[in-house]
Scaffold this motif. Structure first.
Motif, PDB file in Angstrom:
ATOM      1  N   SER A   2       0.815  -1.199   0.000  1.00 52.63           N
ATOM      2  CA  SER A   2       0.000   0.000   0.000  1.00 52.63           C
ATOM      3  C   SER A   2       0.859   1.263   0.000  1.00 52.63           C
ATOM      4  O   SER A   2       2.075   1.217   0.183  1.00 52.63           O
ATOM      5  CB  SER A   2      -0.916   0.003   1.219  1.00 52.63           C
ATOM      6  OG  SER A   2      -0.139   0.173   2.378  1.00 52.63           O
ATOM      7  N   ALA A   3       0.188   2.385  -0.183  1.00 48.55           N
ATOM      8  CA  ALA A   3       0.893   3.674  -0.175  1.00 48.55           C
ATOM      9  C   ALA A   3       1.508   3.946   1.195  1.00 48.55           C
ATOM     10  O   ALA A   3       2.594   4.533   1.279  1.00 48.55           O
ATOM     11  CB  ALA A   3      -0.066   4.788  -0.566  1.00 48.55           C
ATOM     12  N   ALA A   4       0.851   3.514   2.259  1.00 43.27           N
ATOM     13  CA  ALA A   4       1.390   3.713   3.607  1.00 43.27           C
ATOM     14  C   ALA A   4       2.677   2.920   3.800  1.00 43.27           C
ATOM     15  O   ALA A   4       3.616   3.391   4.445  1.00 43.27           O
ATOM     16  CB  ALA A   4       0.355   3.309   4.657  1.00 43.27           C
ATOM     17  N   TRP A   6       4.878   2.108   1.414  1.00 43.74           N
ATOM     18  CA  TRP A   6       5.931   2.805   0.670  1.00 43.74           C
ATOM     19  C   TRP A   6       6.339   4.088   1.375  1.00 43.74           C
ATOM     20  O   TRP A   6       7.509   4.480   1.339  1.00 43.74           O
ATOM     21  CB  TRP A   6       5.496   3.099  -0.758  1.00 43.74           C
ATOM     22  CG  TRP A   6       5.538   1.877  -1.604  1.00 43.74           C
ATOM     23  CD1 TRP A   6       4.479   1.199  -2.123  1.00 43.74           C
ATOM     24  CD2 TRP A   6       6.696   1.162  -2.013  1.00 43.74           C
ATOM     25  NE1 TRP A   6       4.911   0.105  -2.821  1.00 43.74           N
ATOM     26  CE2 TRP A   6       6.274   0.056  -2.778  1.00 43.74           C
ATOM     27  CE3 TRP A   6       8.064   1.328  -1.805  1.00 43.74           C
ATOM     28  CZ2 TRP A   6       7.161  -0.851  -3.333  1.00 43.74           C
ATOM     29  CZ3 TRP A   6       8.945   0.420  -2.364  1.00 43.74           C
ATOM     30  CH2 TRP A   6       8.496  -0.649  -3.117  1.00 43.74           C
ATOM     31  N   PHE A   7       5.377   4.749   2.014  1.00 39.80           N
ATOM     32  CA  PHE A   7       5.683   5.963   2.769  1.00 39.80           C
ATOM     33  C   PHE A   7       6.635   5.650   3.922  1.00 39.80           C
ATOM     34  O   PHE A   7       7.596   6.395   4.163  1.00 39.80           O
ATOM     35  CB  PHE A   7       4.395   6.604   3.291  1.00 39.80           C
ATOM     36  CG  PHE A   7       4.631   7.786   4.173  1.00 39.80           C
ATOM     37  CD1 PHE A   7       5.108   8.977   3.649  1.00 39.80           C
ATOM     38  CD2 PHE A   7       4.380   7.709   5.534  1.00 39.80           C
ATOM     39  CE1 PHE A   7       5.340  10.074   4.458  1.00 39.80           C
ATOM     40  CE2 PHE A   7       4.608   8.795   6.353  1.00 39.80           C
ATOM     41  CZ  PHE A   7       5.091   9.978   5.816  1.00 39.80           C
ATOM     42  N   ILE A   8       6.413   4.554   4.616  1.00 40.62           N
ATOM     43  CA  ILE A   8       7.287   4.168   5.731  1.00 40.62           C
ATOM     44  C   ILE A   8       8.676   3.806   5.226  1.00 40.62           C
ATOM     45  O   ILE A   8       9.682   4.160   5.848  1.00 40.62           O
ATOM     46  CB  ILE A   8       6.653   3.007   6.534  1.00 40.62           C
ATOM     47  CG1 ILE A   8       5.436   3.512   7.289  1.00 40.62           C
ATOM     48  CG2 ILE A   8       7.644   2.392   7.505  1.00 40.62           C
ATOM     49  CD1 ILE A   8       5.734   4.604   8.299  1.00 40.62           C
ATOM     50  N   VAL A   9       8.762   3.116   4.095  1.00 39.36           N
ATOM     51  CA  VAL A   9      10.074   2.773   3.538  1.00 39.36           C
ATOM     52  C   VAL A   9      10.832   4.044   3.151  1.00 39.36           C
ATOM     53  O   VAL A   9      12.032   4.180   3.436  1.00 39.36           O
ATOM     54  CB  VAL A   9       9.923   1.823   2.325  1.00 39.36           C
ATOM     55  CG1 VAL A   9      11.241   1.648   1.593  1.00 39.36           C
ATOM     56  CG2 VAL A   9       9.370   0.480   2.773  1.00 39.36           C
ATOM     57  N   LEU A  10      10.152   4.989   2.509  1.00 40.28           N
ATOM     58  CA  LEU A  10      10.786   6.263   2.143  1.00 40.28           C
ATOM     59  C   LEU A  10      11.188   7.051   3.380  1.00 40.28           C
ATOM     60  O   LEU A  10      12.283   7.621   3.437  1.00 40.28           O
ATOM     61  CB  LEU A  10       9.843   7.088   1.269  1.00 40.28           C
ATOM     62  CG  LEU A  10      10.384   8.412   0.758  1.00 40.28           C
ATOM     63  CD1 LEU A  10      11.564   8.175  -0.165  1.00 40.28           C
ATOM     64  CD2 LEU A  10       9.299   9.170   0.043  1.00 40.28           C
ATOM     65  N   LEU A  11      10.331   7.062   4.388  1.00 38.95           N
ATOM     66  CA  LEU A  11      10.641   7.743   5.639  1.00 38.95           C
ATOM     67  C   LEU A  11      11.832   7.096   6.339  1.00 38.95           C
ATOM     68  O   LEU A  11      12.688   7.790   6.905  1.00 38.95           O
ATOM     69  CB  LEU A  11       9.414   7.733   6.553  1.00 38.95           C
ATOM     70  CG  LEU A  11       9.451   8.624   7.767  1.00 38.95           C
ATOM     71  CD1 LEU A  11       9.516  10.085   7.335  1.00 38.95           C
ATOM     72  CD2 LEU A  11       8.239   8.383   8.625  1.00 38.95           C
ATOM     73  N   ALA A  12      11.928   5.781   6.277  1.00 39.30           N
ATOM     74  CA  ALA A  12      13.073   5.073   6.867  1.00 39.30           C
ATOM     75  C   ALA A  12      14.361   5.420   6.123  1.00 39.30           C
ATOM     76  O   ALA A  12      15.410   5.603   6.748  1.00 39.30           O
ATOM     77  CB  ALA A  12      12.825   3.568   6.839  1.00 39.30           C
ATOM     78  N   ALA A  63      -4.909   1.392   9.975  1.00 42.08           N
ATOM     79  CA  ALA A  63      -5.459   0.569   8.900  1.00 42.08           C
ATOM     80  C   ALA A  63      -6.351  -0.539   9.450  1.00 42.08           C
ATOM     81  O   ALA A  63      -7.134  -1.129   8.715  1.00 42.08           O
ATOM     82  CB  ALA A  63      -4.338  -0.023   8.059  1.00 42.08           C
ATOM     83  N   GLY A  64      -6.199  -0.853  10.746  1.00 44.63           N
ATOM     84  CA  GLY A  64      -7.083  -1.816  11.386  1.00 44.63           C
ATOM     85  C   GLY A  64      -6.565  -3.228  11.462  1.00 44.63           C
ATOM     86  O   GLY A  64      -7.266  -4.105  11.944  1.00 44.63           O
ATOM     87  N   ASN A  65      -5.358  -3.480  11.003  1.00 46.73           N
ATOM     88  CA  ASN A  65      -4.840  -4.849  11.060  1.00 46.73           C
ATOM     89  C   ASN A  65      -3.465  -4.873  11.714  1.00 46.73           C
ATOM     90  O   ASN A  65      -2.476  -5.205  11.092  1.00 46.73           O
ATOM     91  CB  ASN A  65      -4.792  -5.466   9.663  1.00 46.73           C
ATOM     92  CG  ASN A  65      -3.971  -4.641   8.697  1.00 46.73           C
ATOM     93  OD1 ASN A  65      -3.570  -3.532   9.003  1.00 46.73           O
ATOM     94  ND2 ASN A  65      -3.719  -5.194   7.523  1.00 46.73           N
ATOM     95  N   ARG A  66      -3.430  -4.534  12.984  1.00 45.35           N
ATOM     96  CA  ARG A  66      -2.162  -4.522  13.717  1.00 45.35           C
ATOM     97  C   ARG A  66      -1.797  -5.941  14.118  1.00 45.35           C
ATOM     98  O   ARG A  66      -2.603  -6.688  14.643  1.00 45.35           O
ATOM     99  CB  ARG A  66      -2.290  -3.649  14.958  1.00 45.35           C
ATOM    100  CG  ARG A  66      -0.963  -3.387  15.627  1.00 45.35           C
ATOM    101  CD  ARG A  66      -1.095  -2.462  16.800  1.00 45.35           C
ATOM    102  NE  ARG A  66      -1.512  -3.095  18.031  1.00 45.35           N
ATOM    103  CZ  ARG A  66      -0.819  -4.017  18.692  1.00 45.35           C
ATOM    104  NH1 ARG A  66       0.304  -4.458  18.221  1.00 45.35           N
ATOM    105  NH2 ARG A  66      -1.273  -4.512  19.815  1.00 45.35           N
ATOM    106  N   PHE A  67      -0.538  -6.316  13.851  1.00 42.52           N
ATOM    107  CA  PHE A  67      -0.056  -7.652  14.167  1.00 42.52           C
ATOM    108  C   PHE A  67       0.971  -7.574  15.277  1.00 42.52           C
ATOM    109  O   PHE A  67       1.741  -6.634  15.350  1.00 42.52           O
ATOM    110  CB  PHE A  67       0.584  -8.300  12.931  1.00 42.52           C
ATOM    111  CG  PHE A  67      -0.382  -8.519  11.808  1.00 42.52           C
ATOM    112  CD1 PHE A  67      -1.298  -9.557  11.843  1.00 42.52           C
ATOM    113  CD2 PHE A  67      -0.378  -7.680  10.713  1.00 42.52           C
ATOM    114  CE1 PHE A  67      -2.195  -9.748  10.812  1.00 42.52           C
ATOM    115  CE2 PHE A  67      -1.270  -7.862   9.674  1.00 42.52           C
ATOM    116  CZ  PHE A  67      -2.170  -8.896   9.722  1.00 42.52           C
ATOM    117  N   GLU A  68       0.986  -8.603  16.122  1.00 44.98           N
ATOM    118  CA  GLU A  68       2.012  -8.695  17.158  1.00 44.98           C
ATOM    119  C   GLU A  68       3.334  -9.088  16.504  1.00 44.98           C
ATOM    120  O   GLU A  68       3.358  -9.922  15.600  1.00 44.98           O
ATOM    121  CB  GLU A  68       1.614  -9.726  18.210  1.00 44.98           C
ATOM    122  CG  GLU A  68       0.398  -9.319  19.024  1.00 44.98           C
ATOM    123  CD  GLU A  68       0.646  -8.081  19.857  1.00 44.98           C
ATOM    124  OE1 GLU A  68       1.761  -7.933  20.390  1.00 44.98           O
ATOM    125  OE2 GLU A  68      -0.269  -7.254  19.945  1.00 44.98           O
TER     126      GLU A  68
END
Length: 98
Positions: A2-4, A6-12, A63-68
Motif C-alpha cells: 500500500s501507499a502507507a 511505501w511511505f514508511i520505507v521512504l521515511l526510513a 489501517a485496522g490490522n495490527r499484528f504482534e
C-alpha cells in the motif's frame, strides 16, 4: 504494497541518512563542536529508528490490522535501517574531500 507501506520505507530511508547529512543534532540543534562524534550519530540513528517504527505502528493500527511482532521482526528491521543508512555513512566518512 500500500501507499502507507511505501511511505514508511521512504521515511526510513530519509531517517536513516539524516544523522549523516549535517553537523546538527536531529538537523535542528546546533552543537558547540564543529563536528558531530560517531556516538552522537549512532544515538540519533537509534532514536530515529524508534520514531519511524512508531509512525509505522500508528499507520498499521489506523489501517485496522495490527499484528504482534517478536524480537526477530525488530532485529531484521533495525538491520534494514542500518543498511538504508549506508549512503549517508559513505558520504560522511568514506568520500575524500579536498
Amino acid at each position: 504494497m500500500s501507499a502507507a507501506g511505501w511511505f514508511i520505507v521512504l521515511l526510513a530511508l530519509v531517517g536513516a541518512n539524516l544523522p549523516f547529512a549535517n553537523q546538527r543534532l536531529f538537523s535542528v540543534v546546533s552543537l558547540k563542536t564543529t563536528k558531530k562524534s560517531g556516538w552522537i550519530r549512532i544515538a540519533e540513528l537509534i532514536v530515529l529508528y524508534f520514531v519511524v517504527g512508531a509512525l509505522g505502528f500508528m499507520l498499521e493500527a489506523r489501517a485496522g490490522n495490527r499484528f504482534e511482532q517478536g524480537w526477530q521482526f525488530y532485529a531484521v528491521t533495525f538491520s534494514l535501517f542500518l543498511v538504508l543508512a549506508f549512503p549517508g555513512f559513505t558520504f560522511q566518512y568514506l568520500v575524500k574531500r579536498r
